[in-house]
Design a protein around this motif. Structure first.
Motif, mmCIF file in Angstrom:
data_model
loop_
_atom_site.group_PDB
_atom_site.id
_atom_site.type_symbol
_atom_site.label_atom_id
_atom_site.label_comp_id
_atom_site.label_asym_id
_atom_site.label_seq_id
_atom_site.Cartn_x
_atom_site.Cartn_y
_atom_site.Cartn_z
ATOM 1 N N ARG A 183 0.831 -1.200 0.000
ATOM 2 C CA ARG A 183 0.000 0.000 0.000
ATOM 3 C C ARG A 183 0.871 1.258 0.000
ATOM 4 N NH1 ARG A 183 -4.444 1.359 4.768
ATOM 5 N NH2 ARG A 183 -5.460 3.129 3.727
ATOM 6 N N ALA A 184 0.578 2.198 -0.881
ATOM 7 C CA ALA A 184 1.352 3.442 -0.975
ATOM 8 C C ALA A 184 1.341 4.193 0.350
ATOM 9 C CB ALA A 184 0.807 4.311 -2.097
ATOM 10 N N GLN A 185 0.203 4.179 1.023
ATOM 11 C CA GLN A 185 0.106 4.887 2.295
ATOM 12 C C GLN A 185 1.046 4.283 3.340
ATOM 13 O OE1 GLN A 185 -3.871 5.124 3.882
ATOM 14 N NE2 GLN A 185 -3.250 6.251 5.699
ATOM 15 N N SER A 186 1.245 2.971 3.285
ATOM 16 C CA SER A 186 2.148 2.325 4.237
ATOM 17 C C SER A 186 3.599 2.700 3.944
ATOM 18 C CB SER A 186 1.970 0.807 4.175
ATOM 19 O OG SER A 186 0.682 0.443 4.623
ATOM 20 N N HIS A 229 14.681 -2.700 2.604
ATOM 21 C CA HIS A 229 13.522 -3.245 1.902
ATOM 22 C C HIS A 229 12.281 -3.059 2.758
ATOM 23 C CE1 HIS A 229 16.050 -6.245 -0.712
ATOM 24 N NE2 HIS A 229 16.220 -4.979 -1.039
ATOM 25 N N TYR A 230 11.191 -2.701 2.081
ATOM 26 C CA TYR A 230 9.893 -2.654 2.763
ATOM 27 C C TYR A 230 8.804 -3.051 1.788
ATOM 28 C CZ TYR A 230 5.696 -1.297 5.155
ATOM 29 O OH TYR A 230 4.458 -1.342 5.732
ATOM 30 N N CYS A 231 8.055 -4.082 2.139
ATOM 31 C CA CYS A 231 6.879 -4.488 1.373
ATOM 32 C C CYS A 231 5.926 -5.191 2.332
ATOM 33 C CB CYS A 231 7.251 -5.405 0.206
ATOM 34 S SG CYS A 231 7.942 -6.992 0.695
ATOM 35 N N SER A 232 4.716 -5.422 1.881
ATOM 36 C CA SER A 232 3.745 -6.101 2.731
ATOM 37 C C SER A 232 4.100 -7.578 2.903
ATOM 38 C CB SER A 232 2.343 -5.975 2.132
ATOM 39 O OG SER A 232 1.904 -4.648 2.173
ATOM 40 N N ARG A 233 3.535 -8.177 3.906
ATOM 41 C CA ARG A 233 3.728 -9.604 4.148
ATOM 42 C C ARG A 233 2.794 -10.430 3.255
ATOM 43 N NH1 ARG A 233 6.978 -10.535 8.442
ATOM 44 N NH2 ARG A 233 7.138 -8.960 10.073
ATOM 45 N N GLU A 234 3.079 -11.709 3.158
ATOM 46 C CA GLU A 234 2.270 -12.714 2.451
ATOM 47 C C GLU A 234 2.389 -12.580 0.930
ATOM 48 O OE1 GLU A 234 -1.579 -13.979 3.903
ATOM 49 O OE2 GLU A 234 -1.436 -12.479 5.503
ATOM 50 N N PRO A 235 3.394 -13.196 0.346
ATOM 51 C CA PRO A 235 3.536 -13.178 -1.119
ATOM 52 C C PRO A 235 2.320 -13.796 -1.795
ATOM 53 C CG PRO A 235 5.530 -14.023 -0.065
ATOM 54 C CD PRO A 235 4.490 -13.938 1.003
ATOM 55 N N CYS A 236 2.037 -13.317 -3.002
ATOM 56 C CA CYS A 236 0.940 -13.875 -3.787
ATOM 57 C C CYS A 236 1.228 -13.629 -5.259
ATOM 58 C CB CYS A 236 -0.400 -13.232 -3.403
ATOM 59 S SG CYS A 236 -0.534 -11.485 -3.844
ATOM 60 N N SER A 237 0.432 -14.216 -6.127
ATOM 61 C CA SER A 237 0.530 -13.953 -7.565
ATOM 62 C C SER A 237 -0.390 -12.795 -7.922
ATOM 63 C CB SER A 237 0.129 -15.196 -8.358
ATOM 64 O OG SER A 237 -1.259 -15.456 -8.189
ATOM 65 N N ARG A 271 -3.375 -8.486 2.927
ATOM 66 C CA ARG A 271 -4.761 -8.947 3.096
ATOM 67 C C ARG A 271 -5.492 -8.117 4.152
ATOM 68 N NH1 ARG A 271 -5.826 -13.470 0.298
ATOM 69 N NH2 ARG A 271 -4.060 -14.729 -0.412
ATOM 70 N N ASN A 272 -4.763 -7.543 5.086
ATOM 71 C CA ASN A 272 -5.380 -6.674 6.083
ATOM 72 C C ASN A 272 -5.520 -5.242 5.587
ATOM 73 O OD1 ASN A 272 -5.522 -8.791 7.936
ATOM 74 N ND2 ASN A 272 -3.498 -8.358 8.772
ATOM 75 N N GLU A 273 -4.650 -4.849 4.663
ATOM 76 C CA GLU A 273 -4.661 -3.461 4.194
ATOM 77 C C GLU A 273 -5.573 -3.251 2.986
ATOM 78 O OE1 GLU A 273 -1.166 -1.066 5.726
ATOM 79 O OE2 GLU A 273 -0.391 -2.151 3.987
ATOM 80 N N LEU A 274 -5.686 -4.262 2.131
ATOM 81 C CA LEU A 274 -6.506 -4.118 0.926
ATOM 82 C C LEU A 274 -7.947 -3.710 1.229
ATOM 83 C CD1 LEU A 274 -6.874 -4.397 -2.155
ATOM 84 C CD2 LEU A 274 -7.344 -6.846 -1.766
ATOM 85 N N PRO A 275 -8.640 -4.322 2.218
ATOM 86 C CA PRO A 275 -10.032 -3.922 2.469
ATOM 87 C C PRO A 275 -10.185 -2.432 2.782
ATOM 88 C CG PRO A 275 -9.530 -5.975 3.601
ATOM 89 C CD PRO A 275 -8.232 -5.461 3.073
#
Length: 312
Positions: free
Chosen positions: A185-188, A212-220, A281-285
């Protein structure tokens, strides 16, 4: 504290201005029209006029496919621009924060990528982003480079907003499922940069370098698209979800190669600054909900990065 934000019209740049203001910092928002970072004279003039305490660069040329043909333009923005900012920041005695990309790596699948891993970009975009990092590293000691990946949010063009737009029109979508990353998320990203700015203000220094900074839980991309539509239906942005089919990258050829693996290891930033990434998954909603509450704004599909095919 006064922050000068370059690239303030982009996803992270707009979020930075909002985040800085929420903490009472003065954010000087400078988009491309106000400051062309490829022009060293404009950079010098901006710093002399505003006298910021910290310079943050969120400007970048991000169109992967166009970069393969527009090499000079990509190099100017992604390599020469950061070099100009680093030189000017050093001469004014202020730190430089710089947002960079996972595309500096080759994308060979394996474990999460550390800051010390070899950088082997496979396209012009990644190569110019790496050149920008190197220009900063060799020019200004007081620098903090933050690599991130798969950025989405409320502002600008991004994968989430493109999927929402297509979801209201398409019955079926084919989205690649063999590229793995961490939607962030850009805000994060902005929140992390402002937190680090606050830390610098309190301590007068930081442990400089690359993080490095990115969200947790890799996905496709495919799994991310499915989650986007689930949330869009739940929050009333779409009445129904299109069918989302997986497709391989080789069946969706693009001019510029995409990394198959864009998972960044965030242990260093957590260990050094106590910054713990959240799950996408917590930030997308929250992003989906806010997009539903915002007034509709015209936007175009995310340029060249969105790996999908539409069937109506």
């Amino acid at each position: 504290m006064k922050l000068l934000v370059c690239g303030a019209g982009g996803q992270v740049g707009q979020a930075l201005v909002v985040q800085a203001a929420s903490l009472g910092y003065q954010a000087i928002a400078m988009g491309h029209d106000a400051l062309d970072i490829t022009r060293s004279d404009q950079v010098d003039t901006a710093l002399a006029r505003h006298r910021p305490d910290l310079l943050i660069n969120a400007a970048a040329y991000t169109n992967l496919d166009h970069a393969e043909a527009e090499v000079a333009q990509a190099r100017a923005v992604n390599a020469r621009g950061p070099g100009n900012l680093a030189r000017a920041a050093a001469s004014f005695g202020i730190p430089l924060f710089h947002v960079s990309s996972d595309y500096v790596f080759s994308g060979a699948p394996g474990r999460p990528l550390r800051e010390t891993d070899p950088t082997e970009p496979t396209g012009v975009y990644g190569a110019t982003r790496l050149a920008g990092e190197q220009a900063i590293q060799t020019t200004h000691e007081q620098h903090l480079i933050l690599r991130t990946s798969w950025v989405y949010g409320l502002y600008g063009n991004n994968f989430v907003k493109t999927m929402l737009k297509l979801g209201g029109k398409a019955n079926e979508l084919f989205v690649v499922d063999d590229q793995i990353g961490c939607p962030t998320r850009a805000q994060s990203i902005a929140r992390v940069l402002v937190q680090l700015a606050h830390r610098y203000q309190l301590l007068g220094s930081l442990e400089w370098g690359t993080y490095h900074y990115c969200s947790r839980e890799p996905c496709s991309w495919h799994a991310f698209a499915v989650a986007i539509f689930e949330q869009a239906v739940r929050h009333g942005l779409l009445s129904r979800s299109p069918r989302v089919w997986p497709i391989s990258s080789e069946r969706l050829p693009r001019r510029a190669p995409r990394p198959a693996w864009s998972v960044l290891d965030c242990e260093r930033i957590e260990r050094t600054f106590g910054i713990v990434p959240r799950s996408w998954r917590n930030e997308l909603p929250h992003v989906i909900q806010l997009l539903g509450e915002l007034p509709a704004r015209p936007f175009h599909p995310a340029p060249s990065r969105v790996p999908y095919r539409v069937y109506r």
